[in-house]
Scaffold this motif. Structure first.
Motif, mmCIF file in Angstrom:
data_model
loop_
_atom_site.group_PDB
_atom_site.id
_atom_site.type_symbol
_atom_site.label_atom_id
_atom_site.label_comp_id
_atom_site.label_asym_id
_atom_site.label_seq_id
_atom_site.Cartn_x
_atom_site.Cartn_y
_atom_site.Cartn_z
ATOM 1 N N GLY A 151 20.340 40.034 52.927
ATOM 2 C CA GLY A 151 19.629 41.041 52.142
ATOM 3 C C GLY A 151 20.484 41.740 51.114
ATOM 4 O O GLY A 151 20.143 42.855 50.696
ATOM 5 N N GLU B 181 21.086 41.224 47.837
ATOM 6 C CA GLU B 181 20.451 41.499 46.555
ATOM 7 C C GLU B 181 19.297 42.484 46.697
ATOM 8 O O GLU B 181 19.036 43.273 45.789
ATOM 9 N N LYS B 182 18.610 42.458 47.840
ATOM 10 C CA LYS B 182 17.533 43.424 48.045
ATOM 11 C C LYS B 182 18.086 44.840 48.168
ATOM 12 O O LYS B 182 17.530 45.787 47.596
ATOM 13 N N TRP B 183 19.187 44.982 48.905
ATOM 14 C CA TRP B 183 19.801 46.306 49.014
ATOM 15 C C TRP B 183 20.347 46.771 47.668
ATOM 16 O O TRP B 183 20.271 47.966 47.345
ATOM 17 N N GLY C 4 19.021 45.972 44.862
ATOM 18 C CA GLY C 4 17.829 46.407 44.138
ATOM 19 C C GLY C 4 17.432 47.831 44.488
ATOM 20 O O GLY C 4 16.975 48.601 43.625
#
Length: 309
Positions: free
Chosen positions: A134, A136-138, A140
């Motif tokens: 995760g 790249e999600k974090w 983001g």
């Protein structure tokens, strides 16, 4: 018997070396457009420079005037030179409360900016060099934090500080300043450009742990980026007005900008505060100028590297 006569090829036309090496001049209309564009750009820059420097010029001139000259003379004309007297009155007013406000601002700014920059650089380094679930999600989520204005979160922060009993304390101003999403974003950009992965692998092969690799290898490489993020955080913390207004009630804990605002609110009841507000505003700008002048070599290179990346 028929004969055919071959027609000789036409000899090449000789070209002058000087003419061959000379570039053709641009058309007159293109030259005219270029001059016009430069004049327009320089004109816009001159207007922006005047717009930026005019308030500072007025502030510098007004800080040298007495209370009578502030209203009796032209805003940009000189009166009786009272700068030292105004400065002495500023430092002596109300048992030197302005000095306390200045020290409070330095405490809030230096401590919060230093810790915030270190946290931001560590987070940006982790987002760049470590692969975790995760990631790249974090990241983001961090970018979403950049888009949220700081004033929007002040009321929730006040409610949380009230539940923890931190309202009207130094911690109520310091702790929220440690979070800097934009600094995390910049730190990742600088880590990608400044810290090669091969150097980190070599340090690990030599037996260095992750913390030692970051502190002894990566952090020195990130020095220009560290200074750049520190200056951004320093400026934001020094100008943090709304957060201090929400969190603080005791005037002995005020930062300098909030203290000057409170003085300015009382100038109608206490006209003698007006010159103090003006010269206090001038003094409050000095630490920012000193910080930028002392660290300009680092933040210029840092901004250039970040822009190229």
């Amino acid at each position: 018997m028929s004969t055919q006569t071959a027609t000789p090829d036409a000899p090449p036309v000789p070209t002058s070396p000087r003419r061959a090496g000379r570039r053709s001049a641009p058309p007159p209309d293109r030259r005219g457009r270029g001059i016009t564009s430069r004049v327009m750009v320089n004109g816009v820059l001159a207007v922006v420079a005047v717009y930026t420097l005019m308030p500072l010029t007025w502030l510098l001139i007004a800080s040298t005037k007495s209370y009578r000259d502030l209203f009796a003379t032209n805003p940009f004309s000189l009166g009786d030179f009272q700068f030292l007297a105004n400065l002495d009155a500023l430092l002596a007013y109300n048992d030197g409360v302005f000095v306390r406000w200045l020290l409070n601002s330095l405490l809030y700014t230096v401590v919060a900016s230093g810790l915030s920059t270190l946290i931001s650089v560590a987070c940006g380094y982790a987002f760049d060099k470590y692969a975790f679930r995760g990631r790249e999600k974090w990241f983001g989520v961090v970018l979403v934090g950049v888009l949220i204005p700081s004033t929007v979160v002040q009321l929730p922060l006040y409610l949380m500080a009230s539940e923890l009993g931190l309202v009207n304390t130094y911690w109520a101003v310091l702790i929220p300043s440690l979070v800097n999403p934009f600094g995390v974003y910049l730190a990742r950009v600088f880590s990608e450009g400044y810290v090669p992965g091969e150097v980190l692998e070599a340090a690990r092969m030599d037996g260095a742990g992750e913390v030692r690799t970051f502190v002894r290898v990566a952090l020195p490489m990130l020095a220009p980026g560290f200074v750049t993020i520190f200056l951004f955080s320093f400026t934001a913390s020094w100008n943090n007005f709304y957060g201090a207004l929400m969190m603080l009630n005791d005037d002995r804990l005020y930062p300098v900008n909030l203290g000057l605002y409170m003085w300015n609110q009382n100038v109608y009841q206490q006209p003698e505060l007006y010159p103090l507000v003006i010269i206090g505003s001038l003094v409050a700008v000095v630490p920012l100028i000193v910080a930028f002048l002392c660290l300009q070599r680092f933040w210029r290179s840092g901004l250039t590297a970040g822009a190229v990346k």
